[in-house]
Design a protein around this motif. Structure first.
Motif, short mmCIF file in Angstrom:
data_model
loop_
_atom_site.label_atom_id
_atom_site.label_comp_id
_atom_site.label_asym_id
_atom_site.label_seq_id
_atom_site.Cartn_x
_atom_site.Cartn_y
_atom_site.Cartn_z
N GLY A 26 28.83 40.20 21.97
CA GLY A 26 27.81 40.72 22.87
C GLY A 26 28.35 41.87 23.71
O GLY A 26 27.71 42.91 23.86
N SER A 27 29.56 41.67 24.23
CA SER A 27 30.09 42.70 25.12
C SER A 27 30.47 43.96 24.35
O SER A 27 30.39 45.07 24.88
CB SER A 27 31.28 42.16 25.90
N ARG A 28 30.88 43.80 23.07
CA ARG A 28 31.25 44.99 22.31
C ARG A 28 30.03 45.70 21.74
O ARG A 28 29.95 46.93 21.75
CB ARG A 28 32.17 44.61 21.15
N MET A 29 29.09 44.90 21.20
CA MET A 29 28.01 45.53 20.45
C MET A 29 26.77 45.79 21.30
O MET A 29 26.03 46.73 21.02
CB MET A 29 27.63 44.65 19.25
N ILE A 30 26.53 44.97 22.31
CA ILE A 30 25.31 45.21 23.09
C ILE A 30 25.62 46.05 24.33
O ILE A 30 25.31 47.22 24.39
CB ILE A 30 24.61 43.89 23.48
N ASN A 31 26.29 45.45 25.27
CA ASN A 31 26.56 46.19 26.50
C ASN A 31 27.57 45.41 27.33
O ASN A 31 27.31 44.26 27.68
CB ASN A 31 25.24 46.35 27.29
N PRO A 32 28.71 46.03 27.63
CA PRO A 32 29.72 45.28 28.41
C PRO A 32 29.22 44.92 29.81
O PRO A 32 29.77 44.03 30.45
CB PRO A 32 30.90 46.25 28.47
N LEU A 33 28.16 45.62 30.27
CA LEU A 33 27.62 45.26 31.58
C LEU A 33 26.83 43.95 31.50
O LEU A 33 26.79 43.18 32.44
CB LEU A 33 26.69 46.37 32.07
N PHE A 34 26.20 43.71 30.34
CA PHE A 34 25.42 42.50 30.17
C PHE A 34 26.33 41.29 29.94
O PHE A 34 26.10 40.22 30.47
CB PHE A 34 24.46 42.64 28.98
N PHE A 35 27.31 41.48 29.09
CA PHE A 35 28.25 40.41 28.78
C PHE A 35 29.65 40.89 29.13
O PHE A 35 30.30 41.51 28.29
CB PHE A 35 28.18 40.02 27.30
N PRO A 36 30.13 40.65 30.33
CA PRO A 36 31.42 41.20 30.73
C PRO A 36 32.53 40.68 29.82
O PRO A 36 32.59 39.48 29.57
CB PRO A 36 31.60 40.70 32.15
N PRO A 37 33.39 41.58 29.29
CA PRO A 37 34.50 41.11 28.46
C PRO A 37 35.41 40.19 29.26
O PRO A 37 35.45 40.26 30.50
CB PRO A 37 35.23 42.39 28.07
N LEU A 38 36.12 39.32 28.54
CA LEU A 38 36.90 38.30 29.23
C LEU A 38 37.92 38.87 30.19
O LEU A 38 38.18 38.31 31.26
CB LEU A 38 37.56 37.39 28.20
N GLU A 39 38.52 40.04 29.83
CA GLU A 39 39.53 40.58 30.76
C GLU A 39 38.89 41.05 32.07
O GLU A 39 39.48 40.93 33.14
CB GLU A 39 40.36 41.69 30.11
N THR A 40 37.63 41.51 31.99
CA THR A 40 36.93 41.88 33.23
C THR A 40 36.73 40.65 34.12
O THR A 40 36.92 40.71 35.34
CB THR A 40 35.55 42.47 32.92
N VAL A 41 36.34 39.53 33.47
CA VAL A 41 36.15 38.29 34.22
C VAL A 41 37.47 37.89 34.88
O VAL A 41 37.51 37.52 36.05
CB VAL A 41 35.63 37.16 33.30
N GLY A 42 38.57 38.01 34.12
CA GLY A 42 39.89 37.69 34.65
C GLY A 42 40.22 38.54 35.86
O GLY A 42 40.65 38.04 36.91
N GLU A 43 39.98 39.85 35.73
CA GLU A 43 40.24 40.77 36.86
C GLU A 43 39.41 40.37 38.07
O GLU A 43 39.92 40.30 39.19
CB GLU A 43 39.88 42.20 36.46
N SER A 44 38.11 40.08 37.81
CA SER A 44 37.23 39.67 38.91
C SER A 44 37.79 38.45 39.61
O SER A 44 37.82 38.38 40.83
CB SER A 44 35.83 39.33 38.40
N THR A 216 29.06 42.09 36.76
CA THR A 216 28.80 40.86 36.01
C THR A 216 30.02 39.95 35.94
O THR A 216 29.89 38.74 35.82
CB THR A 216 28.27 41.16 34.60
N GLY A 217 31.21 40.55 36.02
CA GLY A 217 32.42 39.72 36.04
C GLY A 217 32.42 38.79 37.25
O GLY A 217 32.71 37.60 37.15
N ASP A 218 32.04 39.34 38.40
CA ASP A 218 31.97 38.55 39.63
C ASP A 218 30.93 37.43 39.50
O ASP A 218 31.15 36.31 39.95
CB ASP A 218 31.57 39.44 40.82
N ILE A 219 29.79 37.76 38.88
CA ILE A 219 28.74 36.75 38.70
C ILE A 219 29.31 35.57 37.92
O ILE A 219 29.12 34.41 38.28
CB ILE A 219 27.54 37.33 37.93
#
Lengths: 252, 272
Positions: A26-44, A216-219
């Motif tokens: 989802g994050s690669r093909m649709i939109n990383p804003l919609f489905f934050p990649p796992l590393e973004t979640v980690g950073e958040s 979205t990572g924060d969410i």
């Protein structure tokens, strides 16, 4: 050993891997804003955990517990009164039943107009989310006390006070706790909505901010924190119900 | 004589009453409601309309809103969202619940999902719903779906697990084939559980739709409540709240009646 692996570990890992890969896709093909990649979640998570995540959680929890305790005490008192006195039951039952079906969050505009935004309004909503369901459950518990137990105690010479303390109260307690467990679930969803609308601190406020700024990572971190809190609280209640119930327990 | 009897019943602690009599089935609730409204009326004398309108003002506003059609418009908007999300949720949850009840492997596969999400309140998902589906209808329908799905799937699973083997053996020994076992034992035993789950899901969905409409919508009872805030129309707010309460009770009673109707003699004793 092999059985456990096949029966338990395999299905769990299958689902988790499937979900995570769907998410990555989802994050690669649709939109990383919609489905934050796992590393973004980690950073958040790292940023929030070193920031004010804990303070936000604490504020929400304090509001929940204050409102919940106030609402539960009121609910147990009124419930005992209604269960014990047919007059009170007859007069209050329909009223309580009516208020029980009003979604607590619908009260938010009134609450803000009465108490302003902030702690008092949010706590009022938690009381509202708690009190009616606890009342109904407590009342139900008192009303359905096994009559033969009361008769047995009375024939052994117990007075009204003793009947109440030794029979009514212990057999009502599991019902009241069951009501409180449901109420706690309501309180969690109510506080989130209430803080989104009428607060400037707390988990709900944090989620709303993250939405507005599309973080979205924060969410994601907020949702997981919420899930863990809900889970822990629910387990505490289950243990309490099992412990306090004793031979009277009737865990729903 | 009758009067003293009624008086005794009213004031004696209920656990001392020998039979489960409920005196004053109509008079007492009306008195209770009347006292509450009187307190409200008395309190409203001391506050401004923008803080606490009187019962009369609220009633007047209710009649206006009903005559103007707004009330029905917003109520229908909320109900429509509820119904669509609810139906989609049930349509997906019932088969999955059946699968979870029948196959332990499938149940364990679903467990990480059901166990994780059931502690995340639907309203918290509103943030993702709005990002994924925008502020239109789809985000609200998704939230209702989310609410319905977990309640119904877990209830259906519980229903399948509670089918009594004795009943299955009994019909089998009378010569029933698989389809007949399904038709006469499995489905009737599961349906009351599923409906119970639907009732709970609907109850939660009701609260969620109001929150979602408060946060982002341009119709629905939640929207009516929140938009009245700007002009401090507390009378409108109270009317909308009362309508929500009535709708909630009506929906709940419908489900209870349904449980009793379809459940019949398969009804577990703790339900209904």
């Amino acid at each position: 050993m092999k059985r456990i692996l096949l029966d338990r570990v395999l299905p769990y890992t299958l689902t988790v891997v499937l979900l995570l890969s769907l998410w990555e896709m989802g994050s690669r093909m649709i939109n990383p804003l919609f489905f934050p990649p796992l590393e973004t979640v980690g950073e958040s998570f790292v940023r929030m955990a070193t920031g004010d995540l804990w303070a936000q959680v604490l504020v929400s929890l304090l509001r929940i517990w204050t409102g919940f305790l106030l609402g539960s005490m009121l609910g147990v008192l009124v419930g005992i009164l209604m269960g014990g006195l047919p007059l009170a039951r007859g007069m209050l039952y329909s009223v309580v039943e009516f208020f029980r079906f009003i979604p607590p969050i619908a009260m938010i505009v009134l609450a803000v107009s009465w108490f302003g935004t902030g702690d008092v309004a949010t706590i009022f909503l938690i009381v509202f989310a708690t009190v009616f369901i606890v009342t109904i459950n407590t009342e139900d518990g008192v009303y359905h006390v096994t009559r033969n137990r009361v008769r047995a105690a009375e024939s052994l010479g117990a007075n009204t006070g003793q009947v109440f303390r030794l029979v009514i109260f212990p057999s009502t307690l599991p019902h009241a706790l069951t009501g409180m467990r449901v109420a706690m679930g309501n309180a969690f969803s109510t506080i989130i909505a209430a803080e989104m609308i009428a607060a400037d601190f707390g988990l709900g406020f944090m989620l709303q901010q993250a939405r507005v700024f599309l973080k979205t990572g924060d969410i994601f971190v907020g949702l997981v924190a919420l899930g863990l809190l809900g889970f822990a609280t629910d387990r505490i209640f289950r243990i309490l119900i099992d412990r306090c119930g004793g031979e009277y327990a009737r865990v729903a | 004589m009758a009067a003293t009897r009624a008086f005794d019943l009213l004031l004696a602690p209920s656990w001392q009453a020998s039979e489960m009599e409920r005196p004053g089935a109509v008079v007492l609730p009306v008195t209770g409601a009347a006292i509450l409204i009187a307190i409200w009326g008395f309190a409203s004398l001391h506050y401004d309309v923008t803080i606490l309108p009187s019962p009369g003002q609220a009633l007047e506003e209710g009649i206006d809103l009903l005559a103007g059609g707004e009330l029905i418009f917003h109520a229908l908007a909320s109900l429509q969202r509820l119904l669509i999300g609810f139906l989609i949720g049930c349509a997906i949850a019932v088969p999955i619940g059946f699968g979870m009840g029948l196959s332990p492997f499938f149940r364990r596969m679903m467990e990480p999902i059901t166990e994780f999400f059931r502690y995340i309140p639907a309203i918290a998902m509103v943030v993702f719903a709005l990002i994924w589906f925008g502020i239109g209808e789809a985000s609200k329908v998704f939230l209702i779906f989310y609410n319905t799905f977990f309640s119904v799937a877990l209830a259906t699973e519980a229903g399948v697990k509670h089918i009594s083997q004795v009943r299955i053996d009994a019909v089998r020994s009378l010569g029933a084939n698989r389809r007949q076992v399904l038709q006469f034992v499995v489905v009737p035993s599961v349906v009351p559980y599923a409906i119970q789950g639907m009732r709970m899901g609907m109850g939660r969905a009701f609260a969620t739709i109001v929150s979602a409409e408060i946060l982002a919508a341009n119709s629905g009872l939640g929207f009516l409540i929140f938009s009245s805030r700007e002009f401090s129309r507390m009378d409108t707010v109270i009317v909308a709240i009362a309508v929500l309460g009535v709708l909630g009770i009506v929906i709940d009673r419908l489900f209870r009646r349904m449980t009793r109707m379809v459940g019949g003699n398969y009804l577990p004793s703790e339900m209904g």
